[in-house]
Design a protein around this motif. Structure first.
Motif, PDB file in Angstrom:
ATOM      1  N   THR A  59      72.533  28.252  43.409  1.00  0.00           N
ATOM      2  CA  THR A  59      72.285  27.704  44.587  1.00  0.00           C
ATOM      3  C   THR A  59      70.514  27.836  45.084  1.00  0.00           C
ATOM      4  N   LEU A  70      68.826  24.807  42.980  1.00  0.00           N
ATOM      5  CA  LEU A  70      68.924  23.959  43.676  1.00  0.00           C
ATOM      6  C   LEU A  70      67.876  23.448  44.778  1.00  0.00           C
ATOM      7  N   PHE A 129      80.813  21.832  45.101  1.00  0.00           N
ATOM      8  CA  PHE A 129      80.737  23.305  45.719  1.00  0.00           C
ATOM      9  C   PHE A 129      79.629  22.855  46.888  1.00  0.00           C
ATOM     10  N   SER A 163      77.010  24.510  47.873  1.00  0.00           N
ATOM     11  CA  SER A 163      75.438  24.552  47.661  1.00  0.00           C
ATOM     12  C   SER A 163      74.848  23.181  47.469  1.00  0.00           C
ATOM     13  N   SER A 164      75.612  22.139  47.007  1.00  0.00           N
ATOM     14  CA  SER A 164      75.187  20.912  46.797  1.00  0.00           C
ATOM     15  C   SER A 164      74.575  20.220  47.817  1.00  0.00           C
ATOM     16  N   ASP A 221      72.542  18.547  39.371  1.00  0.00           N
ATOM     17  CA  ASP A 221      73.378  19.865  39.885  1.00  0.00           C
ATOM     18  C   ASP A 221      74.181  20.040  38.631  1.00  0.00           C
ATOM     19  N   ALA A 246      75.181  23.006  37.338  1.00  0.00           N
ATOM     20  CA  ALA A 246      75.831  24.188  37.547  1.00  0.00           C
ATOM     21  C   ALA A 246      77.014  24.434  36.858  1.00  0.00           C
ATOM     22  N   GLN A 247      77.893  23.477  36.559  1.00  0.00           N
ATOM     23  CA  GLN A 247      79.112  23.532  35.648  1.00  0.00           C
ATOM     24  C   GLN A 247      79.116  22.970  34.272  1.00  0.00           C
TER      25      GLN A 247
HETATM   26  C1  LIG Z   1      78.455  22.380  41.449  1.00  0.00           C
HETATM   27  C2  LIG Z   1      77.716  23.663  41.605  1.00  0.00           C
HETATM   28  N1  LIG Z   1      76.717  23.564  42.230  1.00  0.00           N
HETATM   29  C3  LIG Z   1      76.071  25.010  42.787  1.00  0.00           C
HETATM   30  C4  LIG Z   1      76.566  26.142  42.606  1.00  0.00           C
HETATM   31  C5  LIG Z   1      76.030  27.204  43.078  1.00  0.00           C
HETATM   32  O1  LIG Z   1      75.603  28.118  42.026  1.00  0.00           O
HETATM   33  P1  LIG Z   1      75.528  29.880  42.468  1.00  0.00           P
HETATM   34  O2  LIG Z   1      77.002  30.378  42.736  1.00  0.00           O
HETATM   35  O3  LIG Z   1      75.240  30.488  41.151  1.00  0.00           O
HETATM   36  O4  LIG Z   1      74.738  30.012  43.572  1.00  0.00           O
HETATM   37  C6  LIG Z   1      77.911  26.002  41.819  1.00  0.00           C
HETATM   38  C7  LIG Z   1      78.682  27.280  41.509  1.00  0.00           C
HETATM   39  O5  LIG Z   1      79.226  28.054  42.228  1.00  0.00           O
HETATM   40  C8  LIG Z   1      78.574  24.908  41.659  1.00  0.00           C
HETATM   41  O6  LIG Z   1      79.508  24.987  40.991  1.00  0.00           O
END
Ligand SMILES: Cc1ncc(COP(=O)(O)O)c(C=O)c1O
Length: 377
Positions: free
Chosen positions: A57, A60, A82, A84-85, A157, A159-160
């Motif tokens: 998060t 990003l 998720f 956070s995007s 993003d 993250a995955q």
């Molecule tokens: C697509 C996506 N973006 C952002 C995040 C945010 O990552 P974090 O949980 O490390 O803050 C996640 C993970 O949970 C995610 O799956």
């Protein structure tokens, strides 16, 4: 759904020893263990700069802020991701503009983005933030073209998607900057929260380093408002070790995905898709993409009943994501409503993630497939 102990047990000694080394140095924040991981991670993905931080998060937000995205700007991202995007865009002070997904991959649709960019809101758009959902890259050929034509920044993003690639180029090396999460369930995972920004741009990298440390270039001299977003030394030490194994783990995830495909086909449960009617629609690896199977997500019309049936048989499943972002209570002020993004809304009703991790055994997958076959019969 996920048994992290199976990954931990064979690495136990190596991990504990690395944690002991951090204790010996007493460098708990950033320090040499994080710097070593940053160097190794950058080299692995072929990116000039890797900057460790507290979470995906924060990665990003750091990437957006360092790219100069802020008030008065809009950023395009999908509603099926998720939280956070979108929340990272808001935290950077910019406006999230959503565009629907491609029902075959669940990734941001280039056609939907182009339609949005041809509309009245396009004047404020400064960047696109595509999400490589479930471990598969978005159609980067299309997004690179769109960004070039319209002079927009691309922030991934990722993250995955550690290890995924698009036509041989790694996720994380595609855009102006990329954000990774090392949340414990991710393909490359920490023992807590951790994240990373990747970029080839020197200036952007320098700004991320400053922003993750309260906007300081010199200790206690603050040039701008940054944040405390520094990676923990223990996480750097753990991630440097796991980095050596992650390619092998991703290959095993591939094997698990192939086995699911074969089991479901053999049982006659598979429909062509993208929409299911009586059976299940399987996830697709599209041409040009190397999928790292962070999740194995099927689609089923009676998804909630299927999930309850599997839960009764002690088979773990998850829904990523049950409520699309435009319908989240916290994001009402974005002004979208039910029906704004039909593909995301339909996916939210139909997707179901099955157990997948490198150590998942064939007999366990057979149990999952047999239970789904029983449900559908
Ligand atoms: C697509 C996506 N973006 C952002 C995040 C945010 O990552 P974090 O949980 O490390 O803050 C996640 C993970 O949970 C995610 O799956």
């Amino acid at each position: 759904m996920l048994d992290l102990k199976r990954q931990y047990q064979p690495l136990y000694r190596e991990l504990i020893e690395a944690l002991g080394q951090v204790m010996a140095t007493q460098q708990f924040i950033l320090g040499e263990s994080v710097a070593a991981f940053e160097r190794a991670a950058a080299e692995k993905l072929g990116v000039a700069h890797a900057i460790g931080c507290t979470s995906g998060t924060d990665a990003l937000w750091l990437a957006l802020a360092a790219a100069g995205i802020g008030p008065g700007h809009a950023v395009v991202t999908p509603p099926f991701s998720f939280f956070s995007s979108v929340s990272a865009i808001l935290r950077a002070g910019a406006q999230p503009l959503l565009a629907d997904i491609d029902p075959a991959t669940y990734n941001l649709s280039p056609a939907a983005v182009e339609a949005l960019l041809n509309g009245p809101q396009s004047a404020y758009v400064k960047a696109i933030l595509p999400v490589h959902l479930y471990g598969q890259c978005v159609d980067w050929t299309a997004f690179a073209r769109i960004a070039k034509e319209r002079n927009l920044k691309l922030i991934e993003d990722a993250a995955q998607a550690w290890g995924a690639d698009w036509n041989g180029l790694k996720a994380g090396a595609l855009g102006d900057a990329a954000a990774f999460s090392f949340y414990p369930t991710k393909n490359l995972s920490a023992a807590g929260d951790a994240g990373m920004v990747m970029t080839n741009l020197e200036e952007l990298a320098e700004r991320v380093r400053i922003l993750r440390n309260h906007g300081m270039r010199r200790r206690y001299y603050h040039d701008e408002i940054g944040w405390n977003a520094r990676m923990d030394g223990f996480q750097g030490a753990i991630l440097a070790i796991k980095l050596k194994y992650v390619d092998g783990w991703n290959q095993l995830r591939h094997t698990v995905a192939r086995r699911y495909h074969a089991l479901f086909h053999a049982a006659g449960l598979v429909e062509a898709g993208p929409y299911p009617s009586h059976g299940i629609v399987l996830p697709q690896e599209v041409r040009g993409s190397h999928h790292v199977w962070h999740q194995y997500v099927i689609r089923c019309k009676r998804r909630d009943e299927l999930r309850a049936f599997l839960t009764e048989r002690k088979i773990g499943t998850e829904i990523y994501y049950p409520v699309p972002l435009h319908l989240q209570a916290a994001l009402k002020s974005l002004g979208y409503k039910e029906g704004s993004f039909p593909e995301a809304e339909r996916a939210a009703r139909e997707v179901l993630a099955l157990p997948i991790f490198p150590e998942l055994r064939e007999d366990e997958q057979q149990t999952v497939a047999a239970a789904i076959a029983e449900f559908l019969s």
